[in-house]
Scaffold this motif. Structure first.
Motif, PDB file in Angstrom:
ATOM      1  N   ASP A  56       2.023  21.850  51.771  1.00  0.00           N
ATOM      2  CA  ASP A  56       1.268  21.826  52.881  1.00  0.00           C
ATOM      3  C   ASP A  56       1.457  20.655  53.645  1.00  0.00           C
ATOM      4  O   ASP A  56       1.836  19.435  53.231  1.00  0.00           O
ATOM      5  CB  ASP A  56      -0.137  21.924  52.496  1.00  0.00           C
ATOM      6  N   ALA A  57       1.809  20.912  55.080  1.00  0.00           N
ATOM      7  CA  ALA A  57       1.810  19.715  55.860  1.00  0.00           C
ATOM      8  C   ALA A  57       0.555  18.993  56.331  1.00  0.00           C
ATOM      9  O   ALA A  57      -0.678  19.652  56.214  1.00  0.00           O
ATOM     10  CB  ALA A  57       2.545  20.104  57.104  1.00  0.00           C
ATOM     11  N   LYS A  58       0.597  17.656  56.617  1.00  0.00           N
ATOM     12  CA  LYS A  58      -0.670  17.076  56.849  1.00  0.00           C
ATOM     13  C   LYS A  58      -0.909  17.518  58.250  1.00  0.00           C
ATOM     14  O   LYS A  58      -0.304  18.080  59.051  1.00  0.00           O
ATOM     15  CB  LYS A  58      -0.386  15.456  57.059  1.00  0.00           C
ATOM     16  N   GLY A  59      -2.249  17.125  58.568  1.00  0.00           N
ATOM     17  CA  GLY A  59      -2.792  17.431  60.092  1.00  0.00           C
ATOM     18  C   GLY A  59      -3.459  18.748  60.214  1.00  0.00           C
ATOM     19  O   GLY A  59      -3.525  19.728  59.244  1.00  0.00           O
ATOM     20  N   LYS A  60      -4.099  19.373  61.560  1.00  0.00           N
ATOM     21  CA  LYS A  60      -4.467  20.339  61.607  1.00  0.00           C
ATOM     22  C   LYS A  60      -3.722  21.303  62.084  1.00  0.00           C
ATOM     23  O   LYS A  60      -2.514  21.109  62.680  1.00  0.00           O
ATOM     24  CB  LYS A  60      -5.712  20.265  62.771  1.00  0.00           C
ATOM     25  N   ASN A  61      -4.202  22.700  62.171  1.00  0.00           N
ATOM     26  CA  ASN A  61      -3.294  23.570  62.501  1.00  0.00           C
ATOM     27  C   ASN A  61      -4.234  24.827  63.385  1.00  0.00           C
ATOM     28  O   ASN A  61      -5.364  24.346  63.453  1.00  0.00           O
ATOM     29  CB  ASN A  61      -2.542  24.531  61.362  1.00  0.00           C
ATOM     30  N   ARG A  62      -3.718  25.944  63.848  1.00  0.00           N
ATOM     31  CA  ARG A  62      -4.603  26.924  64.767  1.00  0.00           C
ATOM     32  C   ARG A  62      -5.834  27.150  63.911  1.00  0.00           C
ATOM     33  O   ARG A  62      -6.829  27.672  64.700  1.00  0.00           O
ATOM     34  CB  ARG A  62      -3.806  28.058  65.023  1.00  0.00           C
ATOM     35  N   ARG A  63      -5.858  27.366  62.691  1.00  0.00           N
ATOM     36  CA  ARG A  63      -7.201  27.644  62.063  1.00  0.00           C
ATOM     37  C   ARG A  63      -8.144  26.541  62.439  1.00  0.00           C
ATOM     38  O   ARG A  63      -9.277  27.076  62.451  1.00  0.00           O
ATOM     39  CB  ARG A  63      -6.982  27.648  60.615  1.00  0.00           C
ATOM     40  N   HIS A  64      -7.865  25.315  62.323  1.00  0.00           N
ATOM     41  CA  HIS A  64      -8.952  24.396  62.567  1.00  0.00           C
ATOM     42  C   HIS A  64      -9.394  24.634  64.337  1.00  0.00           C
ATOM     43  O   HIS A  64     -10.583  24.061  64.451  1.00  0.00           O
ATOM     44  CB  HIS A  64      -8.211  22.961  62.250  1.00  0.00           C
ATOM     45  N   GLU A  65      -8.488  25.027  65.004  1.00  0.00           N
ATOM     46  CA  GLU A  65      -8.945  25.335  66.434  1.00  0.00           C
ATOM     47  C   GLU A  65     -10.220  26.269  66.552  1.00  0.00           C
ATOM     48  O   GLU A  65     -10.968  26.303  67.274  1.00  0.00           O
ATOM     49  CB  GLU A  65      -7.736  25.620  67.317  1.00  0.00           C
ATOM     50  N   GLY A 104       2.043  21.854  61.616  1.00  0.00           N
ATOM     51  CA  GLY A 104       1.328  22.410  62.402  1.00  0.00           C
ATOM     52  C   GLY A 104       1.127  24.131  61.279  1.00  0.00           C
ATOM     53  O   GLY A 104       0.579  24.968  61.989  1.00  0.00           O
ATOM     54  N   TYR A 105       1.758  24.090  60.326  1.00  0.00           N
ATOM     55  CA  TYR A 105       1.559  25.278  59.432  1.00  0.00           C
ATOM     56  C   TYR A 105       1.028  24.806  58.029  1.00  0.00           C
ATOM     57  O   TYR A 105       1.585  23.942  57.418  1.00  0.00           O
ATOM     58  CB  TYR A 105       2.969  26.073  59.406  1.00  0.00           C
ATOM     59  N   GLU A 106       0.577  25.708  57.400  1.00  0.00           N
ATOM     60  CA  GLU A 106       0.107  25.480  56.029  1.00  0.00           C
ATOM     61  C   GLU A 106       1.311  26.032  55.139  1.00  0.00           C
ATOM     62  O   GLU A 106       1.901  26.901  55.467  1.00  0.00           O
ATOM     63  CB  GLU A 106      -1.116  26.331  55.467  1.00  0.00           C
ATOM     64  N   GLY A 107       1.212  25.723  53.714  1.00  0.00           N
ATOM     65  CA  GLY A 107       2.154  26.261  52.791  1.00  0.00           C
ATOM     66  C   GLY A 107       2.396  27.843  52.740  1.00  0.00           C
ATOM     67  O   GLY A 107       3.515  28.185  52.626  1.00  0.00           O
ATOM     68  N   ASP A 108       1.238  28.365  52.694  1.00  0.00           N
ATOM     69  CA  ASP A 108       1.231  29.741  52.507  1.00  0.00           C
ATOM     70  C   ASP A 108       1.779  30.397  53.822  1.00  0.00           C
ATOM     71  O   ASP A 108       2.694  31.488  53.549  1.00  0.00           O
ATOM     72  CB  ASP A 108      -0.076  30.315  52.245  1.00  0.00           C
ATOM     73  N   ASP A 109       1.874  30.020  54.941  1.00  0.00           N
ATOM     74  CA  ASP A 109       2.409  30.503  55.863  1.00  0.00           C
ATOM     75  C   ASP A 109       4.027  30.467  55.920  1.00  0.00           C
ATOM     76  O   ASP A 109       4.765  31.328  56.254  1.00  0.00           O
ATOM     77  CB  ASP A 109       1.959  29.649  57.310  1.00  0.00           C
ATOM     78  N   ILE A 110       4.625  29.417  55.691  1.00  0.00           N
ATOM     79  CA  ILE A 110       6.054  29.095  55.265  1.00  0.00           C
ATOM     80  C   ILE A 110       6.362  29.706  54.199  1.00  0.00           C
ATOM     81  O   ILE A 110       7.481  30.637  54.152  1.00  0.00           O
ATOM     82  CB  ILE A 110       6.253  27.787  55.012  1.00  0.00           C
TER      83      ILE A 110
END
Length: 798
Positions: A56-65, A104-110
């Motif tokens: 997982d990358a740090k920071g927020k992604n579109r789900r937090h929005e 900007g993406y979570e591990g499961d997206d990748i």
């Protein structure tokens, strides 16, 4: 097959299952070691080019929005884990595998993106529920319990719906871990049922009028939440797999591993390493081809020996030069030799991480892999043992106890099949009688072992008032039925009869009928006593469980009468009196507690006197019973809810009783708070003998999880120290037995009790000797007191 590893999952799993380990510079390395080891194992099996590692990358992604509270309930990444994540960012790419961490993406997206753009079969190593929605005949998920990759069938078995419906199922059921709301009050089973009936999330709402009762209201009230959750659990599949540079740099990797002092990982990667560790692969050879024994392994009743590269079955090999062992107790049982500094990988790994139960063979491992695994981890576990300050505990207590248990298992205990057969006959008659009585009242042939049939009869046909609601209806477990009796006086008799039936049926099926099958040719039962079976340090017993034979009541005595000594011998038992409460008095230094034990007062009466504000002579049996529940409950972090549940008093009253307890013994509360604080600082709680239990939960920012950690921490010094004391007593008693001063054998250990088989003429002298050992094995501020009993069968001891 392309293998996609959820690195975040492996990292967190390792963090919560492994004791904290640092190198000489104080850098934490346990998670790095666990993740690297997993990756290397898969490289060896599937090839470097087929491995992708995703974090997982740090920071927020579109789900937090779209949902600012997304994952808001998660604890912040612990500092020592965050540091290791940073090191792995540098270390893992040096292995020459594809490494992904995309902003900007979570591990499961990748992971889903890799699966979508890969033509080959894909195996996912993850526990992320979102990934189950992309499983098909090509994309599979690893089942760690079975050691295999599974596809659609596993998803249907797990969730009750096929993969293509998992997203909608999660939209309804939500996910507390990620703070995805779902529909309040709807779980996975209900969600699956709805989807199977109506086909889709849209279908459910299109046919909402056909949904009955409160469920309909929940769905309507939470419709927006369901569709929001549907957006949140959807996977973002990129147009192509992100580009990553794959650079295998052995030199830099070796330097970094040397700096981190990860010798075992280095030895697995580089055959020419200076490390003394061996490669994990071992090959089967003839017995004569293994001369220099590095490790001896006991597994499934056999001993195997290995020089680190080859292995064979034991054939009289000299084990005195072995550097390591696995399950020294089993080896001792078979060949009868003791090795005073035998480093048992099984015991050491358990001491280093008591909650893990120690290193064991997984279903997926064959014998070669398992032996190789032991060889690879042996030195590492020994180093951990030293780093954790547990070497003295191991050599001075746990290793000698292993030999004691081996001796006790070989001794076994006598069993009279004829006595037990008569008990079984009587039990069968009573079971049949009570069963017929209940069925006559019911009016038809009901299966009394079926919770569903009991639910229909009790709650639908009789209209009995239920207590505890489950997903399938009101519970019919023992606790619920017992609590329902005063609530349903009209039907109290049938509830009581069901409870009697259950008790008798359990006694018959668990003890009276099967115990005879454990008797060997010598007429004795040889149970296995597991030293690593609990995190508290208490021993457990299997095949059969000799620590769980009922003691009280008519049937408890009758069952125990079947256990007999040899002719001319008797059983003699020694039981520590209230040892955990005595340890509490010692550790807290509370003068009122110490005074009670020094003056040989009844501690439960004394506590009742303080709680109820009456003179000791005015304490009745009800007061004493409640005080006893408080006394022992304090050892386990008793809450008002727990006391209320256990005694039937209101939570308000329970809270007052606990407060009065702390007023009666003022130093106890301070001690509990001190233990919680120290454990949070150190990461572990400790017994009087120095054994440690590593408690990560106590540092959680989730208050519920942290409180559980605090309860565990409170219990360690008491129950853990009690376990240590009985172990030390066993070692000293066995030394007396080994000297042949008395004609006696140790046959059982039941937590705070030791049972011996003693020649009748030696009983008095032997009893004095053992009582002296047990009462003096550890010096406390209050006396240790041992109660003794003798009899011609176990039933006469209580």
């Amino acid at each position: 097959m392309k293998i996609v590893i959820d690195g975040s999952y492996i990292a967190f799993r390792t963090y919560h299952k492994s004791p904290p380990l640092t190198n000489s510079a104080g850098v934490p390395t346990s998670v790095i070691h666990g993740v690297m080891q997993s990756i290397i194992t898969l490289i060896n099996k599937y090839g470097r080019e087929n491995i992708a590692v995703v974090f997982d990358a740090k920071g927020k992604n579109r789900r937090h929005e779209i949902h600012p509270e997304y994952k808001a309930t998660r604890d912040a990444t612990p500092e020592d884990l965050g540091l290791q994540f940073g090191i792995m960012d540098e270390l893992i790419p040096l292995l020459g595998v594809a490494y992904y961490k995309v902003d900007g993406y979570e591990g499961d997206d990748i992971m889903a993106t890799i699966a979508a753009h890969t033509k080959d079969d894909v195996g996912m190593l993850t526990k992320d529920k979102d990934i189950y929605q992309i499983v098909d005949d090509r994309v599979k998920i690893y089942d760690s319990q079975k050691g295999e990759f599974f596809g659609r069938d596993m998803v249907i078995e797990k969730f009750g719906v096929p993969p293509e419906k998992v997203r909608e199922l999660l939209a309804l059921a939500g996910d507390t871990a990620d703070n995805i709301p779902g529909v309040a009050g709807v779980g996975v089973k209900t969600a699956a049922k709805l989807l199977n009936e109506h086909g889709s999330l849209d279908g459910i709402y299109e046919n909402i009028e056909s949904v009955k009762g409160k469920l309909k209201d929940k769905l309507i009230d939470n419709k927006d939440s369901a569709y929001l959750s549907y957006d949140l659990v959807g996977l973002d599949i990129l147009e192509s797999i992100p580009d990553v540079e794959i650079v295998k740099d052995d030199k830099k990797l070796s330097e970094k591993l040397t700096e981190l002092e990860l010798k075992t990982i280095q030895s697995k990667l580089f055959a020419d390493s200076d490390s003394e560790d061996v490669q994990p692969d071992v090959k089967a050879v003839e017995a004569g081809d293994v001369s220099d024994v590095h490790t001896a392994v006991f597994l499934d009743g056999k001993i195997y020996v290995t020089d680190g590269e080859k292995y064979c079955e034991y054939d009289g090999h000299n084990l005195k030069s072995a550097q390591f062992f696995y399950d020294i107790k089993g080896i001792y049982r078979l060949i009868g030799e003791r090795y005073e500094e035998a480093y048992d990988v099984f015991l050491m790994s358990w001491l280093n991480d008591p909650d893990s139960g120690g290193i064991t063979k997984s279903k997926a491992e064959n014998i070669e892999q398992f032996i190789g695994n032991i060889v690879v981890h042996a030195q590492e576990e020994k180093d951990k043992l030293k780093a954790n300050g547990l070497l003295e505990v191991y050599l001075g207590m746990e290793l000698p106890v292993a030999y004691c248990l081996g001796k006790m298992e070989n001794n076994g205990i006598g069993f009279d099949k004829d006595v037990m057969a008569k008990v079984a006959d009587k039990l069968q008659d009573e079971v049949a009688e009570i069963s017929e009585k209940i069925k006559t009242f019911v009016g038809y042939d009901i299966n009394l072992n079926s919770p569903k049939q009991l639910q229909v009869f009790l709650f639908e046909e009789l209209g009995v008032e239920g207590l505890k609601k489950t997903k399938t209806g009101f519970s019919t477990d023992e606790e619920s039925l017992r609590a329902m009796i005063p609530m349903n006086p009209l039907y109290a008799h049938v509830l009581e009869d069901i409870l009697v039936y259950r008790e008798l049926a359990k006694l018959l099926s668990t003890y009276a009928l099967p115990l005879k099958d454990y008797v060997l040719a010598d007429g004795r039962i040889h149970s296995s006593f597991r030293q690593t079976g609990t995190a508290t340090g208490r021993l457990s017993s299997v095949n059969p469980n000799m620590q769980n034979i009922p003691m009280k009541g008519k049937w408890g005595v009758k069952l125990r009468e079947a256990f007999i000594p040899r002719e001319g011998y008797s059983f003699v038992s020694f039981d520590y009196s209230q040892i955990e409460l005595r340890i509490l008095a010692h550790l807290t230094g509370d003068e009122h507690l110490k005074e009670a034990y020094r003056n040989n007062e009844d501690i439960h009466t004394k506590t009742a006197s303080g709680i109820f504000g009456v003179a000791p002579e005015k304490v009745d049996s009800g007061m004493r019973r409640l005080a006893k529940a408080v006394n022992f409950g304090i050892l386990y972090g008793l809450s008002p809810f727990g006391l209320s549940r256990d005694t039937g008093v209101s939570q308000k009253e329970a809270k007052k009783f606990i407060e009065k307890y702390f007023a009666t013994y003022p130093k106890v509360k301070g001690f509990i708070e001190k233990i919680a604080k120290e454990t949070k600082e150190k990461g572990y709680a400790e017994t009087l003998a120095g054994r440690k239990r590593f408690i990560r939960e106590i540092r959680s920012k989730n208050r519920t999880v942290a409180m559980r950690g605090e309860r565990i921490a409170t219990n360690v010094p008491m129950q853990g120290s009690a376990a240590d004391i009985i172990k030390l007593a066993m070692v000293e008693c066995q030394a007396v037995l080994d000297d042949k001063e008395y004609d006696a054998l140790v046959v059982l250990q039941v937590h705070d009790e030791l049972v011996f088989e003693v020649l009748d003429k030696d009983i008095d002298e032997f009893s004095d000797r053992v009582r002296s050992i047990m009462e003096g094995v550890m010096e406390l501020d209050v006396p240790l007191v041992v109660n003794g009993a003798a009899g011609k069968n176990l039933g006469e001891l209580k």
